[in-house]
Design a protein around this motif. Structure first.
Motif, short mmCIF file in Angstrom:
data_model
loop_
_atom_site.label_atom_id
_atom_site.label_comp_id
_atom_site.label_asym_id
_atom_site.label_seq_id
_atom_site.Cartn_x
_atom_site.Cartn_y
_atom_site.Cartn_z
N LEU A 243 0.83 -1.19 0.00
CA LEU A 243 0.00 0.00 0.00
C LEU A 243 0.87 1.25 0.00
N LEU A 244 0.63 2.10 -0.96
CA LEU A 244 1.27 3.42 -1.06
C LEU A 244 0.29 4.43 -0.51
N PHE A 245 0.74 5.29 0.40
CA PHE A 245 -0.21 6.20 1.05
C PHE A 245 0.45 7.51 1.44
N THR A 246 -0.40 8.47 1.75
CA THR A 246 0.06 9.74 2.30
C THR A 246 -0.67 9.99 3.61
N ALA A 247 -0.02 10.77 4.47
CA ALA A 247 -0.61 11.06 5.78
C ALA A 247 0.02 12.31 6.36
N PRO A 248 -0.71 13.04 7.19
CA PRO A 248 -0.09 14.18 7.88
C PRO A 248 1.10 13.69 8.71
N ALA A 249 2.13 14.53 8.80
CA ALA A 249 3.32 14.15 9.56
C ALA A 249 2.98 13.79 11.01
N VAL A 250 1.99 14.49 11.57
CA VAL A 250 1.63 14.24 12.98
C VAL A 250 0.98 12.87 13.16
N ALA A 251 0.51 12.26 12.08
CA ALA A 251 -0.14 10.95 12.19
C ALA A 251 0.83 9.80 12.01
N TRP A 252 2.07 10.09 11.59
CA TRP A 252 2.99 9.02 11.21
C TRP A 252 3.27 8.06 12.37
N ARG A 253 3.55 8.61 13.54
CA ARG A 253 3.94 7.75 14.66
C ARG A 253 2.83 6.78 15.03
N ARG A 254 1.60 7.25 15.06
CA ARG A 254 0.52 6.35 15.45
C ARG A 254 0.22 5.33 14.35
N ILE A 255 0.40 5.71 13.07
CA ILE A 255 0.24 4.74 11.98
C ILE A 255 1.30 3.65 12.10
N ALA A 256 2.56 4.05 12.27
CA ALA A 256 3.65 3.08 12.36
C ALA A 256 3.46 2.16 13.55
N SER A 257 3.01 2.71 14.67
CA SER A 257 2.81 1.91 15.87
C SER A 257 1.69 0.90 15.69
N ALA A 258 0.58 1.34 15.10
CA ALA A 258 -0.56 0.44 14.90
C ALA A 258 -0.22 -0.66 13.91
N VAL A 259 0.53 -0.33 12.86
CA VAL A 259 0.95 -1.33 11.88
C VAL A 259 1.89 -2.34 12.53
N ALA A 260 2.82 -1.86 13.35
CA ALA A 260 3.75 -2.77 14.04
C ALA A 260 3.01 -3.71 14.98
N ASP A 261 1.92 -3.24 15.57
CA ASP A 261 1.15 -4.06 16.51
C ASP A 261 0.56 -5.29 15.84
N VAL A 262 0.33 -5.23 14.52
CA VAL A 262 -0.22 -6.40 13.81
C VAL A 262 0.86 -7.11 13.00
N GLY A 263 2.12 -6.80 13.29
CA GLY A 263 3.22 -7.50 12.64
C GLY A 263 3.65 -6.94 11.30
N GLY A 264 3.18 -5.74 10.95
CA GLY A 264 3.54 -5.14 9.67
C GLY A 264 4.63 -4.10 9.82
N ALA A 265 4.96 -3.46 8.72
CA ALA A 265 5.97 -2.41 8.74
C ALA A 265 5.61 -1.36 7.70
N VAL A 266 5.95 -0.12 8.00
CA VAL A 266 5.79 0.96 7.04
C VAL A 266 7.09 1.76 6.97
N ALA A 267 7.34 2.35 5.83
CA ALA A 267 8.52 3.19 5.65
C ALA A 267 8.09 4.54 5.10
N GLN A 268 8.67 5.59 5.66
CA GLN A 268 8.43 6.95 5.16
C GLN A 268 9.43 7.22 4.05
N ILE A 269 8.96 7.44 2.83
CA ILE A 269 9.86 7.52 1.68
C ILE A 269 9.92 8.90 1.03
N GLY A 270 9.13 9.84 1.50
CA GLY A 270 9.16 11.16 0.88
C GLY A 270 8.11 12.09 1.43
N THR A 271 7.91 13.18 0.70
CA THR A 271 7.01 14.25 1.15
C THR A 271 6.19 14.76 -0.02
N ILE A 272 4.96 15.11 0.25
CA ILE A 272 4.10 15.78 -0.72
C ILE A 272 4.40 17.28 -0.68
#
Length: 305
Positions: A243-272
């Protein structure tokens, strides 16, 4: 036909996709059960990218007529296993004669979550660009399948993992739900490669992007087996179904944490960023901090396998 009544005050999400022999798959590269899995997976991935709940699918088989019964049973095992894991109903379909090539067509339906969905048009300047998992593994697996029989990469310890990424992609349903709940602004699945799909978000949202090459999540196996090509495989290789996605910078930590909780991973690769011209552009920042504009390029379904 089939009748499905969604819950009150919910919308229906519809997606459709086709797989054609020697364009999207080859029988000497896959087993029938994996083929059944992939037929459904590419559609479920579309539903996942919108944050919706997969519900049912109908399937049309285009067959030559000489297929073995046990092969078709294996095909439906692959379909059924993925459907069960996602609580989906396989609600029938059709069988037609296709004398020149096998063809499979799936239409899948999902249900929204409180009438909310992720779309491509919500990215805003200042949003971060993220991707789930790793990118380039499917393209690397395809490259191995295309290689000569004597190519040493075929017998590498990691070859089977990369090939599996190509023939049995895993739709990120749980991660799509997390992105929706945790504040992502836009999303889509990566079927045509990063530089094939990111422009679709940018164009729909009327924005541009800056990517950072050092942040691209490329598996060590891809870099090891393709030391000269891994960057191109990651940027332009198709069929990752991450999944390729965009999100406000303030939301990144909670997205990464929630994804990690289910065994996944996300990477921040750039900026809009805002558009500097009437057209959306993509710049990539190299390891030295220098930027270069890159041309979009999608996975070519009409290229030779």
């Amino acid at each position: 036909g089939a009748v499905w009544r969604p819950r009150a005050n919910e919308d229906v999400v519809v997606t459709t996709d086709s797989l054609v022999e020697d364009i999207h798959f080859r029988l000497d590269w896959t087993d029938w059960e994996s083929l059944g899995h992939k037929i459904l997976a590419v559609n479920v991935s579309d539903l996942a990218a919108m944050g919706s709940i997969p519900k049912l699918a109908v399937i049309t088989l285009g067959l030559r007529g000489d297929e073995r019964v046990r092969d078709l049973e294996a095909l439906y095992r692959g379909l059924g296993d993925l459907a069960r894991r996602n609580s989906m109903l396989l609600a029938g379909g059709d069988i037609v004669r296709s004398p020149f090539a096998l063809m499979f067509h799936v239409t899948a339906l999902g249900e929204t979550r409180q009438r909310r969905v992720l779309v491509r048009s919500g990215a805003n300047p200042g949003d971060v660009i993220g991707v789930t998992g790793t990118i380039g593994a499917s393209a690397a697996g395809l490259r191995i399948l295309q290689s000569n029989l004597g190519d040493p990469r075929r017998t590498a310890a990691t070859a089977s993992t990369l090939i599996a990424a190509h023939i049995r992609p895993e739709p990120r349903v749980a991660l799509g739900a997390i992105l929706l709940e945790q504040g992502a602004t836009a999303a889509m699945d990566l079927s045509d490669g990063l530089i094939g799909d990111l422009p679709k978000i940018l164009s729909a949202s009327e924005v541009s992007a800056v990517l950072e090459s050092r942040r691209l999540p490329v598996a060590a196996a891809v870099k090891s087996l393709f030391p000269d090509d891994w960057f191109d495989l990651a940027m332009r290789g198709g069929e990752d179904y991450e999944l390729l996605f965009t999100a406000p910078a303030v939301a990144w930590r909670r997205i990464a944490s929630a994804v990690a909780d289910v065994g996944g991973a996300v990477a921040q690769i750039g900026t809009i960023v805002e558009r500097s011209t009437r057209e959306s552009t993509i710049e990539i920042e190299d390891l030295h901090g220098e930027r270069q504009r890159i041309s979009p390029g999608a996975f070519d379904h009409f290229g030779s396998n």
